[in-house]
Design a protein around this motif. Sequence first.
Motif, PDB file in Angstrom:
ATOM      1  N   VAL A 153       0.982  -1.193   0.033  1.00 29.69           N
ATOM      2  CA  VAL A 153       0.086   0.072  -0.038  1.00 29.69           C
ATOM      3  C   VAL A 153       0.961   1.217   0.075  1.00 29.69           C
ATOM      4  O   VAL A 153       0.875   2.148  -0.682  1.00 29.69           O
ATOM      5  CB  VAL A 153      -0.804  -0.134   0.968  1.00 29.69           C
ATOM      6  CG1 VAL A 153      -1.627   1.385   1.517  1.00 29.69           C
ATOM      7  CG2 VAL A 153      -1.987  -1.137   1.116  1.00 29.69           C
ATOM      8  N   GLY A 154       1.973   1.188   0.898  1.00 33.68           N
ATOM      9  CA  GLY A 154       2.747   2.338   0.882  1.00 33.68           C
ATOM     10  C   GLY A 154       3.464   2.949  -0.247  1.00 33.68           C
ATOM     11  O   GLY A 154       3.870   3.808  -0.488  1.00 33.68           O
ATOM     12  N   GLN A 155       3.980   1.572  -1.225  1.00 29.21           N
ATOM     13  CA  GLN A 155       4.428   2.032  -2.415  1.00 29.21           C
ATOM     14  C   GLN A 155       3.580   1.952  -3.658  1.00 29.21           C
ATOM     15  O   GLN A 155       3.809   2.849  -4.830  1.00 29.21           O
ATOM     16  CB  GLN A 155       5.393   0.836  -2.609  1.00 29.21           C
ATOM     17  CG  GLN A 155       6.552   0.570  -1.711  1.00 29.21           C
ATOM     18  CD  GLN A 155       7.584  -0.460  -1.937  1.00 29.21           C
ATOM     19  OE1 GLN A 155       8.119  -0.469  -2.942  1.00 29.21           O
ATOM     20  NE2 GLN A 155       7.532  -1.521  -1.083  1.00 29.21           N
ATOM     21  N   ALA A 156       2.445   1.362  -3.651  1.00 33.65           N
ATOM     22  CA  ALA A 156       1.655   1.313  -4.831  1.00 33.65           C
ATOM     23  C   ALA A 156       0.576   2.701  -4.998  1.00 33.65           C
ATOM     24  O   ALA A 156       0.486   3.211  -6.284  1.00 33.65           O
ATOM     25  CB  ALA A 156       0.612  -0.020  -4.838  1.00 33.65           C
ATOM     26  N   LEU A 157       0.168   3.008  -3.887  1.00 38.16           N
ATOM     27  CA  LEU A 157      -0.791   4.229  -3.989  1.00 38.16           C
ATOM     28  C   LEU A 157      -0.212   5.500  -4.286  1.00 38.16           C
ATOM     29  O   LEU A 157      -0.920   6.139  -5.293  1.00 38.16           O
ATOM     30  CB  LEU A 157      -1.519   4.493  -2.782  1.00 38.16           C
ATOM     31  CG  LEU A 157      -2.504   3.461  -2.263  1.00 38.16           C
ATOM     32  CD1 LEU A 157      -3.278   3.763  -1.040  1.00 38.16           C
ATOM     33  CD2 LEU A 157      -3.788   3.299  -3.306  1.00 38.16           C
ATOM     34  N   PRO A 158       1.019   5.767  -4.016  1.00 35.98           N
ATOM     35  CA  PRO A 158       1.673   6.853  -4.599  1.00 35.98           C
ATOM     36  C   PRO A 158       1.976   6.857  -6.245  1.00 35.98           C
ATOM     37  O   PRO A 158       1.907   7.886  -6.738  1.00 35.98           O
ATOM     38  CB  PRO A 158       2.987   6.996  -3.806  1.00 35.98           C
ATOM     39  CG  PRO A 158       2.930   6.202  -2.499  1.00 35.98           C
ATOM     40  CD  PRO A 158       1.863   5.318  -2.896  1.00 35.98           C
ATOM     41  N   LEU A 159       2.069   5.632  -6.713  1.00 34.10           N
ATOM     42  CA  LEU A 159       2.236   5.601  -8.047  1.00 34.10           C
ATOM     43  C   LEU A 159       0.851   5.720  -8.946  1.00 34.10           C
ATOM     44  O   LEU A 159       0.925   6.445  -9.860  1.00 34.10           O
ATOM     45  CB  LEU A 159       2.493   3.996  -8.334  1.00 34.10           C
ATOM     46  CG  LEU A 159       4.023   3.647  -8.185  1.00 34.10           C
ATOM     47  CD1 LEU A 159       4.002   2.201  -8.542  1.00 34.10           C
ATOM     48  CD2 LEU A 159       5.112   4.354  -8.853  1.00 34.10           C
ATOM     49  N   LEU A 160      -0.281   5.367  -8.046  1.00 32.17           N
ATOM     50  CA  LEU A 160      -1.469   5.962  -8.673  1.00 32.17           C
ATOM     51  C   LEU A 160      -1.611   7.236  -8.571  1.00 32.17           C
ATOM     52  O   LEU A 160      -2.073   8.029  -9.748  1.00 32.17           O
ATOM     53  CB  LEU A 160      -2.664   5.053  -8.110  1.00 32.17           C
ATOM     54  CG  LEU A 160      -2.601   3.506  -8.120  1.00 32.17           C
ATOM     55  CD1 LEU A 160      -3.650   2.836  -7.372  1.00 32.17           C
ATOM     56  CD2 LEU A 160      -2.815   3.030  -9.707  1.00 32.17           C
ATOM     57  N   ALA A 161      -1.283   8.069  -7.560  1.00 30.08           N
ATOM     58  CA  ALA A 161      -1.418   9.354  -7.590  1.00 30.08           C
ATOM     59  C   ALA A 161      -0.467  10.086  -8.446  1.00 30.08           C
ATOM     60  O   ALA A 161      -0.916  10.982  -9.177  1.00 30.08           O
ATOM     61  CB  ALA A 161      -1.026   9.672  -6.112  1.00 30.08           C
ATOM     62  N   VAL A 212       0.344   8.892 -11.518  1.00 30.86           N
ATOM     63  CA  VAL A 212      -0.459   8.550 -12.984  1.00 30.86           C
ATOM     64  C   VAL A 212      -1.482   9.769 -12.832  1.00 30.86           C
ATOM     65  O   VAL A 212      -1.472  10.262 -14.010  1.00 30.86           O
ATOM     66  CB  VAL A 212      -0.991   7.410 -12.931  1.00 30.86           C
ATOM     67  CG1 VAL A 212      -1.990   7.242 -14.222  1.00 30.86           C
ATOM     68  CG2 VAL A 212       0.174   6.469 -13.025  1.00 30.86           C
ATOM     69  N   ALA A 213      -2.249  10.181 -11.980  1.00 27.92           N
ATOM     70  CA  ALA A 213      -3.317  11.125 -11.832  1.00 27.92           C
ATOM     71  C   ALA A 213      -2.868  12.665 -11.876  1.00 27.92           C
ATOM     72  O   ALA A 213      -3.254  13.223 -12.691  1.00 27.92           O
ATOM     73  CB  ALA A 213      -4.221  10.720 -10.525  1.00 27.92           C
TER      74      ALA A 213
END
Length: 489
Positions: A10-18, A20-21
């Motif tokens: 969670v700590g690494q994946a959500l910033p990647l999605l942020a 992209v947006a």
Amino acid sequence: MLSGTAWNLVGQALPLLAAVAAIPFLVRLLGLERFGFLALAWVLIGYASLLDLGLSRALVRTVAERLALGDEDGAAARGRVGLSLLLLLGIAVGGALAAAAPALVQQLLRVAPALQQEALWAMYALALSLPFVMLTAGYSGLLQARQAFKALNLVRLVFSLLSYAVPLALASAGQVALPVVVGGIVALRMLSTLAFARACRRDHGFRWWPSRPPRELVRELLGLGGWIGVSNLIGPLLTYLDRLLIATLVPLRAVGLYAAPYDLVSRAMVVPYAVASTFFPKVVGLAPGQAAASQALADSCRWLYLTMFPLLLAMMALAYPGLRLWLGEDGGAEAAAVLQWLVLGVFANTLAQGPALLVQAAGRPRDMALLHLAELLPFLLLLAWLTSRHGIVGAAMAATLRFTVDAVAMFVIAQRSLKLAPWPWRRLWLPGLLTLLLMALAAACRSLAQAAALLLPGLAAWTWWAWRVLLLPHERQRPRALRSAGAAS
């Protein structure tokens, strides 16, 4: 194990999605040149810990070892020494960056004259952040050593998301000057250091104030961290050298067709890194020759395989239809071949994380550093030869061969240095053969229909087999207990 891995993901994946947006809006609001400098700031802040001489990783190892022995005072003492050294290092690196800022802005980065003054002040702000970047890496290591993955990733997640939200808010309000935007990120970095310090103090009673560290503890941490630092520098160099060399051997268009699948498959490595980060503090302190060390290697490789194989199989099967859709018919086929070769390499690299974390946890980072140094020249020669003969597909072959050789070498190093029990190869040949067969069938998929026809039954059969064979009896009992509790409630 699952909880720690989930929090790390969670700590690494959500910033990647942020990212992209947010990135398309930032490009539009800031312009390409200002955004390019902002991207450089993110890279510098995100990867400055690679210059910490391996101290943050050494902290994880030494503090976890003291805790495993029940020596809370020794763990706290090493934590304070490590943070003091990281602060001094951050001041030194920050000072060097500030001194070099004019030359970097005017000559190396070749910033447009109209933006040079902005970029110079932004570079000074980045230099100011480096002591805090180093301290944050140290506090993160302390939380990892105590297996406080929830607290670690909650703080990391909040400030990673804010590092995109704050520049976006400033740019939306018309504040597009580089010192303002980069200054906002630097302020966040300072606040994140305070947040990590508060988590260590509140949950574990750890307090630190800069002081003169004892000489023997300095030698202990620098001796362990120095070789980790060598690996930290050589590893990324091996990772990014291929793109630099490819640019001199093939047309520039081909570099993009190589970089796109490489970046795509490298993002998948957040999964094994999350698993390895969870395992690392659990295996610190295992003595060579212990049965527990052999079991830890088997368990880590088993969990790495369980978490990564379905993802890599899907990437292999969807390579051709997915990349043709993304990059077009002309470039998609060549990029798909690159992706499929790299999937095999990442699979080998995934399994190598098991012996690598055991070697580091046992205090033997020198072996890994020497291996990476030994790989550098042969890899460059192999990369140049295969790229000149087969283009970017040859470059992917070279990367995959390096990953595979590195994985085999890591298992040999772990076996010899930790005196592990021999692996039960006779029991592994059939699962290995079935894994390679599924990968080969996936590589033959050329359409979404073919990929679906393979993945749906293939992953269903693999899941059943993994549940029955790879999971241990007590591991199968936990989901059943949770399911029963849910049904009862």
